[in-house]
Motif scaffolding. Structure first.
Motif, PDB file in Angstrom:
ATOM      1  N   GLY A   1     -76.151  24.588  49.316  1.00  0.00           N
ATOM      2  CA  GLY A   1     -75.938  23.017  49.048  1.00  0.00           C
ATOM      3  C   GLY A   1     -75.632  22.562  48.166  1.00  0.00           C
ATOM      4  N   GLY A   2     -75.687  21.688  46.922  1.00  0.00           N
ATOM      5  CA  GLY A   2     -75.079  21.032  45.618  1.00  0.00           C
ATOM      6  C   GLY A   2     -74.960  21.906  44.731  1.00  0.00           C
ATOM      7  N   ALA A   3     -75.841  22.862  44.983  1.00  0.00           N
ATOM      8  CA  ALA A   3     -76.051  23.509  42.994  1.00  0.00           C
ATOM      9  C   ALA A   3     -75.352  25.200  43.743  1.00  0.00           C
ATOM     10  N   GLU A   4     -75.428  25.166  45.036  1.00  0.00           N
ATOM     11  CA  GLU A   4     -74.381  26.728  45.054  1.00  0.00           C
ATOM     12  C   GLU A   4     -73.448  26.247  45.089  1.00  0.00           C
ATOM     13  N   ALA A   5     -72.778  25.077  45.527  1.00  0.00           N
ATOM     14  CA  ALA A   5     -71.515  24.571  45.267  1.00  0.00           C
ATOM     15  C   ALA A   5     -70.716  24.410  44.453  1.00  0.00           C
ATOM     16  N   CYS A   6     -71.451  24.213  44.035  1.00  0.00           N
ATOM     17  CA  CYS A   6     -70.778  23.771  41.460  1.00  0.00           C
ATOM     18  C   CYS A   6     -71.132  25.046  41.544  1.00  0.00           C
ATOM     19  N   ALA A   7     -72.307  25.725  41.459  1.00  0.00           N
ATOM     20  CA  ALA A   7     -72.336  27.225  41.122  1.00  0.00           C
ATOM     21  C   ALA A   7     -70.951  28.570  41.717  1.00  0.00           C
ATOM     22  N   ILE A   8     -70.156  28.170  42.688  1.00  0.00           N
ATOM     23  CA  ILE A   8     -69.315  28.077  43.542  1.00  0.00           C
ATOM     24  C   ILE A   8     -67.901  27.741  42.718  1.00  0.00           C
ATOM     25  N   VAL A   9     -67.880  26.889  42.583  1.00  0.00           N
ATOM     26  CA  VAL A   9     -66.910  26.625  41.617  1.00  0.00           C
ATOM     27  C   VAL A   9     -66.419  26.537  40.107  1.00  0.00           C
ATOM     28  N   THR A  10     -68.431  25.972  39.224  1.00  0.00           N
ATOM     29  CA  THR A  10     -67.991  26.987  38.287  1.00  0.00           C
ATOM     30  C   THR A  10     -67.581  27.740  38.150  1.00  0.00           C
ATOM     31  N   GLY A  11     -67.750  29.123  38.734  1.00  0.00           N
ATOM     32  CA  GLY A  11     -67.439  30.545  38.488  1.00  0.00           C
ATOM     33  C   GLY A  11     -66.790  30.859  38.669  1.00  0.00           C
ATOM     34  N   ILE A  12     -65.520  30.000  39.927  1.00  0.00           N
ATOM     35  CA  ILE A  12     -64.023  29.634  39.696  1.00  0.00           C
ATOM     36  C   ILE A  12     -62.800  29.687  38.578  1.00  0.00           C
ATOM     37  N   ALA A  13     -63.659  28.589  37.944  1.00  0.00           N
ATOM     38  CA  ALA A  13     -63.180  28.375  36.799  1.00  0.00           C
ATOM     39  C   ALA A  13     -63.039  28.933  36.018  1.00  0.00           C
ATOM     40  N   GLN A  14     -65.094  29.405  35.445  1.00  0.00           N
ATOM     41  CA  GLN A  14     -65.228  30.302  34.197  1.00  0.00           C
ATOM     42  C   GLN A  14     -64.559  31.516  34.249  1.00  0.00           C
ATOM     43  N   ARG A  15     -63.980  32.337  35.769  1.00  0.00           N
ATOM     44  CA  ARG A  15     -63.696  33.413  35.846  1.00  0.00           C
ATOM     45  C   ARG A  15     -62.023  33.683  35.086  1.00  0.00           C
ATOM     46  N   ARG A  16     -61.270  32.667  35.800  1.00  0.00           N
ATOM     47  CA  ARG A  16     -59.979  31.952  35.575  1.00  0.00           C
ATOM     48  C   ARG A  16     -59.812  31.495  34.043  1.00  0.00           C
ATOM     49  N   GLY A  17     -60.915  31.587  33.116  1.00  0.00           N
ATOM     50  CA  GLY A  17     -61.025  30.724  31.960  1.00  0.00           C
ATOM     51  C   GLY A  17     -60.540  29.195  31.933  1.00  0.00           C
ATOM     52  N   VAL A  18     -60.046  28.562  33.213  1.00  0.00           N
ATOM     53  CA  VAL A  18     -60.407  27.283  32.919  1.00  0.00           C
ATOM     54  C   VAL A  18     -60.896  26.146  31.608  1.00  0.00           C
ATOM     55  N   THR A  19     -60.593  25.463  30.958  1.00  0.00           N
ATOM     56  CA  THR A  19     -60.777  24.630  30.692  1.00  0.00           C
ATOM     57  C   THR A  19     -60.661  23.010  30.660  1.00  0.00           C
ATOM     58  N   LEU A  20     -59.505  22.803  31.701  1.00  0.00           N
ATOM     59  CA  LEU A  20     -59.760  21.323  32.415  1.00  0.00           C
ATOM     60  C   LEU A  20     -59.628  21.585  34.041  1.00  0.00           C
ATOM     61  N   VAL A  21     -59.769  20.707  34.121  1.00  0.00           N
ATOM     62  CA  VAL A  21     -60.134  20.504  36.089  1.00  0.00           C
ATOM     63  C   VAL A  21     -59.596  18.731  36.122  1.00  0.00           C
ATOM     64  N   THR A  22     -57.982  18.983  37.413  1.00  0.00           N
ATOM     65  CA  THR A  22     -57.935  17.837  37.591  1.00  0.00           C
ATOM     66  C   THR A  22     -58.578  17.542  38.824  1.00  0.00           C
ATOM     67  N   LYS A  23     -59.501  16.124  39.502  1.00  0.00           N
ATOM     68  CA  LYS A  23     -59.593  16.307  41.205  1.00  0.00           C
ATOM     69  C   LYS A  23     -58.913  15.414  41.008  1.00  0.00           C
ATOM     70  N   SER A  24     -59.022  15.543  42.675  1.00  0.00           N
ATOM     71  CA  SER A  24     -58.087  14.315  43.222  1.00  0.00           C
ATOM     72  C   SER A  24     -59.191  14.006  44.139  1.00  0.00           C
TER      73      SER A  24
END
Lengths: 209, 466
Positions: B87-110
């Motif tokens: 579901g949506g929550a699970e997908a959001c957790a996966i994406v934010t998890g990747i960003a946090q692991r990489r220490g990302v603070t700014l994301v560009t989206k298409s």
């Protein structure tokens, strides 16, 4: 149960035997691939220059660079371009050849006036250039500068996407982009505006060998 | 977000009374329709192509698990990481998890409908990660804090003056000229800095090709290329139904997508991402992740609504729809508007939340006519209306009338009694042999209905008059 297992189980439970249709075969025919390519690309604000030889093409390239007032040019290191030895031919310009020139490619490309590349193939029907990543072939060279110039030998022209797929062989590069014109948008009041994020100008020098 | 009858009517009324929006909708949808028709007319074999496309999409969905597994295998083999989200929550957790692991603070989206669907931007912001939309239209509505009002032209409802004000605010300036090329140049400059600074790029996927484990992105602006090339990490979020088994299938898909959407033979950039950068590549992301999003889709496989998953999000059904063209996208209360949204939103997000949408159609069938996959949207709108009644979600008045009608039609004696009553009851409303509705139901006085005949067919038959 993991998400993967759960989703796949649900799908497998509904699996059905079906006839898979035979692949679509290209029905497109063009008498002159070069003419069709030029017409299709010009229709979407690309520029196409025709040359009878590589030598003539290089003359046109020099003229184009002069007209653009280019100072800094970033070029992919491709066989077609290295044969031209552009850095020696136009020594007044500041060149960055991918993989050869030392220094920060990304920073140079971001500030370059022109990005120069060849293509892996070109589709006549839609006026599309196939730009593939690989050794010596940077993605940013064809994306960041305001002008993208492509040297395209006529033998790379193919009819349409279906003929391209049928002829496709081997591995896929990490990134492959069909470029069919300069970057554009119509997101404000449906009014066309050229050059949003990608190059504002796309010029192709199509030459015979 | 929801769309009850009242909400839909209220939001549609606002849109219909907005003269400027009506002009913009009419111009844009009209232009898209004309361009689509012209592009298809250039392919004499396009009808056969659409038949083939439909057959391919149907065959793919019938065997979806196998194609997804092949995609996963191939993508993994070239170094991409494949994730599955129920579901949506699970997908959001996966994406934010990747960003946090990489220490990302700014994301560009298409531009991505799948990430709109799961409200990824909200999840990222809550995790302290700033998402920047880079499709010009999406960026405009992000700055305005609004939802997209069209699948492929999200800011269709904004004027250049409104855009100038939004950009000026973002730049910290008092004013910007409302000049479209100048505004585009401002966006180019501001977003270029974001592209180069972002620690991660997020995209959707127009399709994924199982044969090679590739994700295909179609854009005109080049932001799809940027987010997949400039940052060190690329994450693509894609619905599980958007699979083309082979490149032959993908070619067919791409041949119809841009032509149906904008009338272009090919979008300016069609980008194919097959794993992270290879050894020897001068640039490109070190990590590529693909999030396969279910969010209610797998429940539809094998159901009477499976066909809706053949959709490729071209937006042709929006442009042709007489309801969408008047009501606009926001009336639907969902990222998916128009006929596709009217079917998809209740199915993915709950019929109880979107009870108005199956009725947001005149059932004229134009959507089915223009759909590249010939999806039978009118049929599914009717099925959903039946579901509304079966699940007790229809309004009490409608329930009463529907149940009354069912009761009446089930028995010929009740039918005869009710029609006899009707013949007697309609008399005050008859004018020149036509049934004219009372003024409260008929403000302009133009609506007339056929009346009940003095004798039914059965009576005429019995009396030998026919």
């Amino acid at each position: 149960m993991t998400a993967r297992t759960e989703i796949l189980q649900r799908l497998r439970a509904q699996r059905r035997e079906v006839n898979v249709p035979h692949p679509w075969q290209s029905r497109q025919r063009f008498d002159d691939l070069g003419q069709q390519f030029a017409a299709a690309l010009t229709a979407v604000y690309g520029k196409v220059y025709l040359a009878a030889s590589l030598e003539e093409a290089s003359g046109q390239l020099g003229q184009l660079l002069a007209e653009l007032g280019a100072r800094r040019v970033v070029a992919n290191d491709e066989l077609l371009l290295s044969a031209l030895d552009p850095a020696a031919r136009w020594p007044d310009l500041v060149w960055h050849i991918v993989g050869q020139t030392p220094g920060d490619l990304r920073a140079f490309a971001a500030a370059a006036d022109v990005g120069l590349s060849s293509a892996a193939a070109a589709i006549a029907e839609t006026g599309s250039l196939l730009i593939a990543s690989g050794p010596g072939r940077s993605r940013l060279v064809t994306l960041l500068p305001p002008v993208h110039v492509v040297l395209l030998p006529a033998r790379l022209l193919i009819t349409d996407l279906f003929t391209f797929i049928a002829a496709r062989g081997g591995e896929m590069p990490a990134n492959m982009t069909f470029v069919s014109g300069p970057s554009k948008t119509a997101d404000i009041e449906q009014t066309m505006s050229i050059g949003v994020h990608g190059p504002k100008q796309l010029s192709v020098i199509l030459y015979q060998e | 977000m929801t769309a009850t009858m009242r909400e839909f009517r209220d939001r549609a009324t606002i849109a219909i009374e907005d003269v400027r929006l009506q002009t913009a909708l009419e111009a844009a949808t009209g232009r898209f329709c004309t361009a689509r028709a012209a592009a298809l007319a250039k392919l004499p074999w396009v009808e056969a192509m659409r038949d083939q496309f439909k057959a391919m999409r149907a065959a793919t969905l019938a065997n979806l698990a196998q194609h997804l597994e092949q995609f996963e295998r191939q993508a993994t083999a070239v170094g991409a990481q494949v994730h599955w989200a129920r579901g949506g929550a699970e997908a959001c957790a996966i994406v934010t998890g990747i960003a946090q692991r990489r220490g990302v603070t700014l994301v560009t989206k298409s531009k991505s409908m799948a990430t709109e669907e799961i409200h990824l931007n909200t999840a990222l912001a809550q995790a302290g990660i700033q998402p920047v939309e880079t499709d010009l239209g999406e960026w405009i509505i992000q700055l305005a804090g609004e939802a997209p009002s069209h699948i492929i032209a999200p800011a269709i409802h904004k004027t250049k003056e409104q855009v100038a004000a939004l950009f000026a605010q973002e730049l910290g300036q008092t004013e910007l000229p409302a000049d479209i090329p100048a505004l585009t140049a401002v966006a180019r400059q501001m977003l270029r800095a974001k592209f180069l600074a972002a620690g991660m790029g997020i995209s959707g996927g127009n399709l994924a090709v199982a044969e090679t484990g590739s994700v295909v992105l179609v854009t005109n602006e080049g932001n799809g290329r940027m987010v997949t090339s400039a940052p060190p990490v690329h994450v693509a979020v894609i619905g599980i139904e958007k699979i083309a088994p082979t490149w032959d299938d993908a070619a067919l898909w791409l041949s119809l997508l841009a032509r149906s959407a904008t009338g272009q033979p090919m979008s300016i950039y069609t980008t194919v991402v097959t794993g992270p950068k290879r050894a020897g590549d001068p640039d490109g992301p070190e990590e590529v992740h693909v999030v396969l999003l279910d969010n209610g889709r797998s429940q539809l496989i094998g159901s009477k609504y499976e066909e809706i998953l053949q959709c490729i999000r071209c937006g042709a059904c929006l442009n042709i729809c007489p309801v969408y063209r008047e009501a606009g996208g926001h009336a639907y209360g969902s990222p998916y508007s128009g006929p596709i949204g009217a079917v998809l939103s209740p199915l993915l997000f709950g019929l109880e939340k979107y009870p108005a949408l199956p009725h947001a159609s005149s059932l004229c069938g134009a959507c089915k006519e223009v759909c590249p996959a010939r999806i039978d949207l009118p049929r599914m709108l009717l099925e959903l209306r039946a579901d509304l009644v079966a699940q007790g979600l229809a309004s009490p008045v409608e329930q009463f009338l529907e149940q009354g009608a069912a009761l009446t039609m089930r028995s010929s004696r009740v039918w005869q009694f009710v029609t006899a009553m009707g013949r007697w009851g309609q008399r005050p409303l008859l004018q020149n042999g036509r049934l004219t509705l009372p003024a409260s139901l008929n403000p302009v006085g133009e609506r007339q209905l056929p009346h009940l005949a003095a004798k039914s067919f059965r009576e005429l038959w019995r009396q030998g008059e026919v």
